[in-house]
Design a protein around this motif. Structure first.
Motif, mmCIF file in Angstrom:
data_model
loop_
_atom_site.group_PDB
_atom_site.id
_atom_site.type_symbol
_atom_site.label_atom_id
_atom_site.label_comp_id
_atom_site.label_asym_id
_atom_site.label_seq_id
_atom_site.Cartn_x
_atom_site.Cartn_y
_atom_site.Cartn_z
ATOM 1 N N ARG A 71 -4.682 11.006 6.561
ATOM 2 C CA ARG A 71 -4.360 10.340 7.973
ATOM 3 C C ARG A 71 -5.878 10.315 8.674
ATOM 4 O O ARG A 71 -6.735 10.966 8.692
ATOM 5 C CB ARG A 71 -3.589 11.339 8.870
ATOM 6 C CG ARG A 71 -2.229 11.147 8.377
ATOM 7 C CD ARG A 71 -1.102 11.854 9.452
ATOM 8 N NE ARG A 71 -0.034 11.736 8.671
ATOM 9 C CZ ARG A 71 1.148 11.164 9.136
ATOM 10 N NH1 ARG A 71 1.109 10.438 9.988
ATOM 11 N NH2 ARG A 71 2.334 11.241 8.685
ATOM 12 N N ALA A 113 -8.775 6.931 4.178
ATOM 13 C CA ALA A 113 -8.025 7.310 5.626
ATOM 14 C C ALA A 113 -6.879 6.168 5.899
ATOM 15 O O ALA A 113 -7.096 4.867 5.706
ATOM 16 C CB ALA A 113 -8.938 7.006 6.606
ATOM 17 N N THR A 114 -5.724 6.738 6.243
ATOM 18 C CA THR A 114 -4.536 5.978 6.528
ATOM 19 C C THR A 114 -4.179 5.731 8.282
ATOM 20 O O THR A 114 -4.189 6.999 8.731
ATOM 21 C CB THR A 114 -3.206 6.399 5.957
ATOM 22 O OG1 THR A 114 -3.631 6.310 4.455
ATOM 23 C CG2 THR A 114 -2.065 5.512 6.024
ATOM 24 N N ALA A 116 -2.701 5.519 11.672
ATOM 25 C CA ALA A 116 -1.373 5.882 12.438
ATOM 26 C C ALA A 116 -0.439 4.607 12.063
ATOM 27 O O ALA A 116 -0.858 3.587 12.442
ATOM 28 C CB ALA A 116 -1.367 6.354 13.640
ATOM 29 N N ARG A 118 0.829 3.418 9.503
ATOM 30 C CA ARG A 118 0.841 2.560 8.258
ATOM 31 C C ARG A 118 1.354 3.663 6.835
ATOM 32 O O ARG A 118 1.161 3.362 5.794
ATOM 33 C CB ARG A 118 -0.831 2.469 7.795
ATOM 34 C CG ARG A 118 -1.347 1.728 8.943
ATOM 35 C CD ARG A 118 -1.073 0.099 8.697
ATOM 36 N NE ARG A 118 -1.463 -0.812 9.567
ATOM 37 C CZ ARG A 118 -2.561 -1.271 9.651
ATOM 38 N NH1 ARG A 118 -3.278 -1.428 8.530
ATOM 39 N NH2 ARG A 118 -3.220 -2.047 10.667
ATOM 40 N N THR A 119 1.900 4.647 7.130
ATOM 41 C CA THR A 119 2.774 5.375 6.275
ATOM 42 C C THR A 119 4.240 5.507 6.495
ATOM 43 O O THR A 119 4.619 5.177 7.790
ATOM 44 C CB THR A 119 2.370 6.845 6.286
ATOM 45 O OG1 THR A 119 0.749 6.892 6.117
ATOM 46 C CG2 THR A 119 2.956 7.646 5.312
ATOM 47 N N ASP A 127 5.201 7.702 12.357
ATOM 48 C CA ASP A 127 3.842 7.824 13.410
ATOM 49 C C ASP A 127 3.293 9.327 13.449
ATOM 50 O O ASP A 127 3.981 10.202 13.150
ATOM 51 C CB ASP A 127 4.519 7.481 14.836
ATOM 52 C CG ASP A 127 4.973 6.139 15.035
ATOM 53 O OD1 ASP A 127 4.336 4.974 14.217
ATOM 54 O OD2 ASP A 127 5.976 5.978 15.579
#
Length: 128
Positions: A71, A113-114, A116, A118-119, A127
């Protein structure tokens, strides 16, 4: 959830799958804490012989390439520098411990890095 994808030559993985999954899961738990053990996801992608090339030629042995999904918020923490260094070090140590210390200096780890939001799990955005 920490997601690690390890790309390595299939012959290097054969017979080492369980040990590598366990070592990488231990590495994630070592850095994040025991809670991460239950949510760590490890993918082992074996590349068949003749399909991994270095300097324009197929090779019989290559250091694994690891992609570590993390994240983006991890990079905003006050201790992000140390966190990133520990992640890279423990993951590299895990791979070298299972597949061979001679691979340590050339094993690559890429932290992706993902942001917030986007998962998703089960079709629902997660979230945070």
């Amino acid at each position: 959830m920490p997601h690690l994808t390890v790309r390595a030559l299939e012959p290097q993985l054969q017979g080492n799958e369980s040990a590598l999954i366990a070592a990488l899961t231990d590495a994630v738990a070592d850095v994040y804490g025991e809670w991460a053990r239950d949510v760590a996801v490890i993918h082992l992608d074996g590349v068949p012989a003749g399909r991994w090339g270095v300097r324009g030629k197929p090779v019989d042995e290559a250091a694994p390439a690891i992609t570590f999904g993390i994240r983006a918020a991890a990079f905003d923490r006050p201790d992000s520098g140390e966190l990133v260094a520990r992640l890279v070090r423990t993951v590299t140590d895990a791979v070298a411990g299972v597949l061979g210390a001679h691979l340590r200096d050339t094993t690559s780890v890429e932290l992706v890095a993902t942001p917030a939001g986007r998962t998703a799990i089960g079709g629902v955005i997660v979230d945070g």
